[in-house]
Design a protein around this motif. Structure first.
Motif: not given
Length: 99
Positions: A45-67
């Motif tokens: 459960v912890a593994f899935a939560l951490v990896l999901a958060v990592e993917n959400v943060v990655a999407i945020g970076f993909f859409f940010s102008s400061g990549m």
């Protein structure tokens, strides 16, 4: 905001698919943890939560102008490859978990 390249668009889509697979895994693993209460299932459960958060943060970076990799095609290709590998790993894990 910098325009999204096709490479980063595909990487974003893969991150979204990864989140969907992790949500499916999380639901199974959480149900198993509630039923059995073992430390292994809580770890999953912890593994899935951490990896999901990592993917959400990655999407945020993909859409940010400061990549950091916004203007580097080599870095974009590496990011896409890592997202693709993560998707393949999660697809296998989801397949065996749901069986």
């Amino acid at each position: 905001m910098a325009p999204m390249t096709p490479t980063l668009t595909i990487a974003s889509a893969l991150s979204a698919l990864n989140i969907a697979l992790l949500a499916a895994l999380l639901s199974v693993w959480w149900r198993n943890y509630r039923q059995f209460g073992t430390p292994l299932t809580l770890g999953l459960v912890a593994f899935a939560l951490v990896l999901a958060v990592e993917n959400v943060v990655a999407i945020g970076f993909f859409f940010s102008s400061g990549m950091l990799y916004a203007a580097d095609p080599g870095a974009q290709t590496a990011v896409l490859a890592m997202r693709a590998l993560q998707f393949v790993a999660l697809a296998f894990l989801t397949y065996v978990t749901m069986r």
